[in-house]
Design a protein around this motif. Structure first.
Motif, PDB file in Angstrom:
ATOM      1  N   GLY A  74      14.052  16.207  -8.169  1.00 18.29           N
ATOM      2  CA  GLY A  74      12.795  16.437  -8.822  1.00 18.29           C
ATOM      3  C   GLY A  74      11.722  15.208  -8.679  1.00 18.29           C
ATOM      4  O   GLY A  74      10.979  15.090  -9.449  1.00 18.29           O
ATOM      5  N   CYS A  75      11.867  14.609  -7.511  1.00 18.37           N
ATOM      6  CA  CYS A  75      11.148  13.245  -7.249  1.00 18.37           C
ATOM      7  C   CYS A  75       9.828  13.905  -6.922  1.00 18.37           C
ATOM      8  O   CYS A  75       8.748  12.800  -7.654  1.00 18.37           O
ATOM      9  CB  CYS A  75      11.654  12.662  -5.920  1.00 18.37           C
ATOM     10  SG  CYS A  75      13.407  12.057  -5.912  1.00 18.37           S
ATOM     11  N   PHE A  76       9.575  14.690  -6.402  1.00 16.48           N
ATOM     12  CA  PHE A  76       8.119  15.155  -6.180  1.00 16.48           C
ATOM     13  C   PHE A  76       7.706  16.657  -6.942  1.00 16.48           C
ATOM     14  O   PHE A  76       7.020  17.280  -6.430  1.00 16.48           O
ATOM     15  CB  PHE A  76       7.701  15.156  -4.852  1.00 16.48           C
ATOM     16  CG  PHE A  76       7.449  13.917  -4.119  1.00 16.48           C
ATOM     17  CD1 PHE A  76       6.683  13.192  -4.141  1.00 16.48           C
ATOM     18  CD2 PHE A  76       8.933  13.596  -3.394  1.00 16.48           C
ATOM     19  CE1 PHE A  76       6.596  11.836  -3.722  1.00 16.48           C
ATOM     20  CE2 PHE A  76       8.838  12.067  -2.669  1.00 16.48           C
ATOM     21  CZ  PHE A  76       7.827  11.354  -2.745  1.00 16.48           C
ATOM     22  N   GLY A  77       8.517  16.713  -7.972  1.00 18.87           N
ATOM     23  CA  GLY A  77       8.315  18.088  -8.710  1.00 18.87           C
ATOM     24  C   GLY A  77       8.728  19.050  -7.733  1.00 18.87           C
ATOM     25  O   GLY A  77       9.478  19.201  -7.184  1.00 18.87           O
ATOM     26  N   ASP A  78       7.964  20.436  -8.242  1.00 17.87           N
ATOM     27  CA  ASP A  78       7.884  21.523  -7.156  1.00 17.87           C
ATOM     28  C   ASP A  78       7.102  21.407  -6.172  1.00 17.87           C
ATOM     29  O   ASP A  78       7.020  22.470  -5.194  1.00 17.87           O
ATOM     30  CB  ASP A  78       7.772  22.808  -8.002  1.00 17.87           C
ATOM     31  CG  ASP A  78       8.703  22.971  -9.057  1.00 17.87           C
ATOM     32  OD1 ASP A  78       9.864  23.363  -8.759  1.00 17.87           O
ATOM     33  OD2 ASP A  78       8.384  22.849 -10.309  1.00 17.87           O
ATOM     34  N   ALA A  79       6.292  20.383  -5.834  1.00 14.59           N
ATOM     35  CA  ALA A  79       5.305  20.225  -4.857  1.00 14.59           C
ATOM     36  C   ALA A  79       6.004  20.169  -3.377  1.00 14.59           C
ATOM     37  O   ALA A  79       5.527  20.450  -2.442  1.00 14.59           O
ATOM     38  CB  ALA A  79       4.365  19.058  -4.925  1.00 14.59           C
ATOM     39  N   ILE A  80       7.125  19.296  -3.446  1.00 17.94           N
ATOM     40  CA  ILE A  80       7.724  18.824  -2.336  1.00 17.94           C
ATOM     41  C   ILE A  80       9.321  18.752  -2.690  1.00 17.94           C
ATOM     42  O   ILE A  80       9.848  18.033  -3.340  1.00 17.94           O
ATOM     43  CB  ILE A  80       7.359  17.474  -1.771  1.00 17.94           C
ATOM     44  CG1 ILE A  80       6.068  17.274  -1.383  1.00 17.94           C
ATOM     45  CG2 ILE A  80       8.326  17.134  -0.416  1.00 17.94           C
ATOM     46  CD1 ILE A  80       5.585  16.013  -1.112  1.00 17.94           C
ATOM     47  N   LYS A  81       9.945  19.749  -1.932  1.00 16.60           N
ATOM     48  CA  LYS A  81      11.431  19.900  -2.471  1.00 16.60           C
ATOM     49  C   LYS A  81      12.292  19.105  -1.152  1.00 16.60           C
ATOM     50  O   LYS A  81      11.993  19.080  -0.062  1.00 16.60           O
ATOM     51  CB  LYS A  81      11.915  21.348  -2.273  1.00 16.60           C
ATOM     52  CG  LYS A  81      11.199  22.132  -3.111  1.00 16.60           C
ATOM     53  CD  LYS A  81      11.865  21.936  -4.565  1.00 16.60           C
ATOM     54  CE  LYS A  81      11.613  23.019  -5.702  1.00 16.60           C
ATOM     55  NZ  LYS A  81      12.192  22.725  -6.952  1.00 16.60           N
ATOM     56  N   ILE A 107       0.872  -1.265  -0.016  1.00 21.83           N
ATOM     57  CA  ILE A 107       0.225   0.003   0.157  1.00 21.83           C
ATOM     58  C   ILE A 107       0.609   1.158  -0.063  1.00 21.83           C
ATOM     59  O   ILE A 107       0.856   2.095  -0.839  1.00 21.83           O
ATOM     60  CB  ILE A 107      -0.902  -0.098   1.029  1.00 21.83           C
ATOM     61  CG1 ILE A 107      -1.919  -1.225   1.047  1.00 21.83           C
ATOM     62  CG2 ILE A 107      -1.651   1.415   1.297  1.00 21.83           C
ATOM     63  CD1 ILE A 107      -2.783  -1.601   2.484  1.00 21.83           C
ATOM     64  N   PHE A 108       1.893   1.226   0.866  1.00 24.52           N
ATOM     65  CA  PHE A 108       2.676   2.444   1.079  1.00 24.52           C
ATOM     66  C   PHE A 108       3.495   2.797  -0.213  1.00 24.52           C
ATOM     67  O   PHE A 108       3.472   3.886  -0.673  1.00 24.52           O
ATOM     68  CB  PHE A 108       3.865   2.456   2.064  1.00 24.52           C
ATOM     69  CG  PHE A 108       4.559   3.275   2.449  1.00 24.52           C
ATOM     70  CD1 PHE A 108       4.384   4.495   3.420  1.00 24.52           C
ATOM     71  CD2 PHE A 108       5.893   3.437   1.783  1.00 24.52           C
ATOM     72  CE1 PHE A 108       4.987   5.578   3.495  1.00 24.52           C
ATOM     73  CE2 PHE A 108       6.746   4.644   2.177  1.00 24.52           C
ATOM     74  CZ  PHE A 108       6.184   5.680   2.925  1.00 24.52           C
ATOM     75  N   VAL A 109       4.116   1.658  -0.938  1.00 26.51           N
ATOM     76  CA  VAL A 109       5.052   2.003  -2.057  1.00 26.51           C
ATOM     77  C   VAL A 109       3.960   1.900  -3.246  1.00 26.51           C
ATOM     78  O   VAL A 109       4.413   3.237  -3.886  1.00 26.51           O
ATOM     79  CB  VAL A 109       5.629   0.620  -2.461  1.00 26.51           C
ATOM     80  CG1 VAL A 109       6.320   0.665  -3.598  1.00 26.51           C
ATOM     81  CG2 VAL A 109       6.962   0.405  -1.542  1.00 26.51           C
ATOM     82  N   GLY A 110       2.800   1.399  -3.155  1.00 23.77           N
ATOM     83  CA  GLY A 110       1.885   1.878  -4.452  1.00 23.77           C
ATOM     84  C   GLY A 110       1.448   3.153  -4.638  1.00 23.77           C
ATOM     85  O   GLY A 110       1.409   3.992  -5.714  1.00 23.77           O
ATOM     86  N   ILE A 111       0.967   3.588  -3.322  1.00 22.37           N
ATOM     87  CA  ILE A 111       0.337   5.186  -3.172  1.00 22.37           C
ATOM     88  C   ILE A 111       1.491   6.205  -3.364  1.00 22.37           C
ATOM     89  O   ILE A 111       1.200   7.192  -4.181  1.00 22.37           O
ATOM     90  CB  ILE A 111      -0.337   5.103  -1.878  1.00 22.37           C
ATOM     91  CG1 ILE A 111      -1.416   4.307  -1.778  1.00 22.37           C
ATOM     92  CG2 ILE A 111      -0.589   6.676  -1.574  1.00 22.37           C
ATOM     93  CD1 ILE A 111      -2.189   4.393  -0.229  1.00 22.37           C
ATOM     94  N   LEU A 112       2.689   5.958  -2.873  1.00 23.72           N
ATOM     95  CA  LEU A 112       3.907   6.906  -3.062  1.00 23.72           C
ATOM     96  C   LEU A 112       4.209   6.691  -4.430  1.00 23.72           C
ATOM     97  O   LEU A 112       4.269   7.948  -5.134  1.00 23.72           O
ATOM     98  CB  LEU A 112       4.899   6.217  -2.386  1.00 23.72           C
ATOM     99  CG  LEU A 112       6.089   7.377  -2.212  1.00 23.72           C
ATOM    100  CD1 LEU A 112       5.625   8.641  -1.448  1.00 23.72           C
ATOM    101  CD2 LEU A 112       7.260   6.872  -1.438  1.00 23.72           C
ATOM    102  N   SER A 140       3.977  10.262  -6.535  1.00 17.70           N
ATOM    103  CA  SER A 140       5.027  10.883  -7.050  1.00 17.70           C
ATOM    104  C   SER A 140       4.859  10.974  -8.872  1.00 17.70           C
ATOM    105  O   SER A 140       5.085  12.016  -9.464  1.00 17.70           O
ATOM    106  CB  SER A 140       6.034   9.789  -6.689  1.00 17.70           C
ATOM    107  OG  SER A 140       7.415  10.468  -7.610  1.00 17.70           O
ATOM    108  N   GLY A 141       4.341   9.705  -9.304  1.00 10.32           N
ATOM    109  CA  GLY A 141       4.179  10.003 -10.819  1.00 10.32           C
ATOM    110  C   GLY A 141       3.128  10.939 -11.203  1.00 10.32           C
ATOM    111  O   GLY A 141       3.202  11.626 -12.129  1.00 10.32           O
ATOM    112  N   PHE A 142       2.049  11.208 -10.423  1.00 10.31           N
ATOM    113  CA  PHE A 142       1.003  12.145 -10.828  1.00 10.31           C
ATOM    114  C   PHE A 142       1.691  13.623 -10.702  1.00 10.31           C
ATOM    115  O   PHE A 142       1.315  14.484 -11.669  1.00 10.31           O
ATOM    116  CB  PHE A 142       0.064  12.031 -10.060  1.00 10.31           C
ATOM    117  CG  PHE A 142      -1.239  13.052 -10.385  1.00 10.31           C
ATOM    118  CD1 PHE A 142      -1.981  13.288 -11.374  1.00 10.31           C
ATOM    119  CD2 PHE A 142      -1.328  14.095  -9.166  1.00 10.31           C
ATOM    120  CE1 PHE A 142      -2.985  14.194 -11.735  1.00 10.31           C
ATOM    121  CE2 PHE A 142      -2.300  15.273  -9.698  1.00 10.31           C
ATOM    122  CZ  PHE A 142      -2.760  15.333 -10.848  1.00 10.31           C
ATOM    123  N   ILE A 143       2.240  13.689  -9.543  1.00  9.34           N
ATOM    124  CA  ILE A 143       2.981  15.054  -9.658  1.00  9.34           C
ATOM    125  C   ILE A 143       3.989  15.489 -10.722  1.00  9.34           C
ATOM    126  O   ILE A 143       3.769  16.652 -11.413  1.00  9.34           O
ATOM    127  CB  ILE A 143       3.533  15.252  -8.245  1.00  9.34           C
ATOM    128  CG1 ILE A 143       2.903  15.373  -7.001  1.00  9.34           C
ATOM    129  CG2 ILE A 143       4.561  16.736  -8.241  1.00  9.34           C
ATOM    130  CD1 ILE A 143       3.429  15.274  -5.805  1.00  9.34           C
TER     131      ILE A 143
END
Length: 381
Positions: free
Chosen positions: A107-114, A10-15, A19-22
């Motif tokens: 750039g793992c989470f784009g500009d949403a989470i640095k 669940i954790f890996v799948g959601i992450l 991450s992919g959507f961002i």
């Protein structure tokens, strides 16, 4: 083991989906990050730089798909192997970035989470551990639905991802995580709040004393040493506060006009970080005619929009990292009625994911921002 695998799944799948959507929301931004990795100063793979956007799209769509596949339990062996290979690659890149201080944001989470390079590496190590658990406990990953339902879910995920990425490429990111989103004031973004932490540096002073080299470490003051100074090395040991908007200038003839221009009540900015890449065209000896054709088409729209803005009392400026020769030629070839100023290329890429793009500001506050496909949506009072 069953519950550990279930949690990891669940954790890996959601992450991976998040991450992919961002990144799917801003594939152009992720492609800029890939270009950094491919550059000669990092991985030295310059032949991949022209394909960075294509690779960006493939990677983020695949990231979303494997996340969904893990959550629904479809083709478990393929999914787990894909996750393992991806995280090994990501872990190598983040370690390389952190250890050699090459790319300061993965750039793992784009500009949403640095994340800092070491935070990114730590995150990937944790994910690697969880994915190894999934790899060892594959038998506990059971499908939630029938194969037919799982295939339909994957099909719709792929189709929706395709439509979404096509939309953001031809317009702008649906969610703008950058400090230049509509409604933000650029000057406010440059301010450092009172009491904000300051950077702390360590200085290693090298002297020759009595024929021998000595190193004296201080936090800034020049040491009193009876010897010959050789060199000094500076190391940042504590990072200070950095405002969301930095490195923002509007220069002409080595003078920065940002402060005065950001006080204009009716200001239009034409942002074009690289004139040779107008409309996404890549410069090469084979496509000069294609580039000129695209430039002519796009800047015909720019002229129409900016002429209308000027008639209605707006001040119009261009902002580019291209040299004066190119900007002057562009102005002449397209009969543009405004001047270009110089701004750092990275800053321009951050402001708007379009080349060119247009911003409308009221005393530094962004009221409109559009992709070149949407110039006709601009409204001038």
């Amino acid at each position: 083991m069953k519950y550990i695998v279930g949690f990891s799944r669940i954790f890996v799948g959601i992450l991976f989906v998040i991450s992919g959507f961002i990144k799917l929301n801003d594939p152009v931004g992720f492609s800029f990050k890939l270009e950094e990795y491919f550059s000669s100063g990092v991985l030295d793979l310059p032949f991949l730089e022209p394909h960075a956007l294509t690779i960006s799209i493939l990677v983020v769509v695949f990231e979303v798909l494997v996340g969904v596949m893990l959550l629904v339990g479809y083709r478990v062996k393929f999914t787990v192997w894909s996750l393992l290979l991806m995280i090994v690659g990501f872990t190598f890149l983040t370690f390389y970035s952190a250890y050699f201080n090459k790319v300061t944001d993965c750039g793992c989470f784009g500009d949403a989470i640095k994340l800092t390079p070491w935070q990114s590496f730590t995150k990937d190590v944790v994910l690697l551990f969880l994915i190894i658990i999934l790899f060892l406990g594959q038998k506990y990953i059971q499908p939630f639905f029938t194969n037919r339902t799982n295939r339909l879910i994957l099909f719709f995920t792929l189709v929706l991802s395709g439509f979404y990425v096509n939309h953001v490429l031809n317009h702008l990111p649906v969610i703008d995580f950058r400090p230049y989103e509509i409604g933000k004031n650029i000057e406010d973004g440059m301010k450092v709040p009172e009491g904000a932490s300051e950077s702390i540096f360590e200085y290693a002073w090298k002297f020759k004393v009595n024929g021998k080299e000595e190193i004296i470490v201080t936090n800034g003051n020049y040491p009193t040493v009876d010897g010959e100074f050789i060199a000094v090395e500076t190391t940042e040991i504590q990072e200070g506060y950095e405002p969301p908007v930095h490195d923002f200038t509007i220069e002409k003839n080595d003078e920065d006009f940002a402060a005065s221009l950001l006080q204009e009540p009716k200001l239009v900015m034409v942002i074009a970080y690289d004139l040779l890449k107008t409309g996404g065209e890549k410069p090469s000896s084979n496509n000069e005619e294609a580039l000129l054709a695209v430039q002519k088409e796009v800047y015909a729209q720019v002229k129409k929009v900016t002429d209308d803005a000027i008639k209605k009392g707006y001040k119009v400026i261009g902002m580019s990292a291209s040299n004066n020769e190119r900007t002057s030629k562009l102005i002449k070839d397209n009969s543009l009625d405004f001047d270009f100023y110089f701004t750092d290329e990275t800053t321009l890429k951050t402001i708007v994911r379009s080349n060119p793009g247009i911003l409308v500001l009221n005393k530094g506050t962004i009221t409109q921002k559009v992709h070149y496909s949407d110039f006709d949506k601009l409204e001038f009072e």
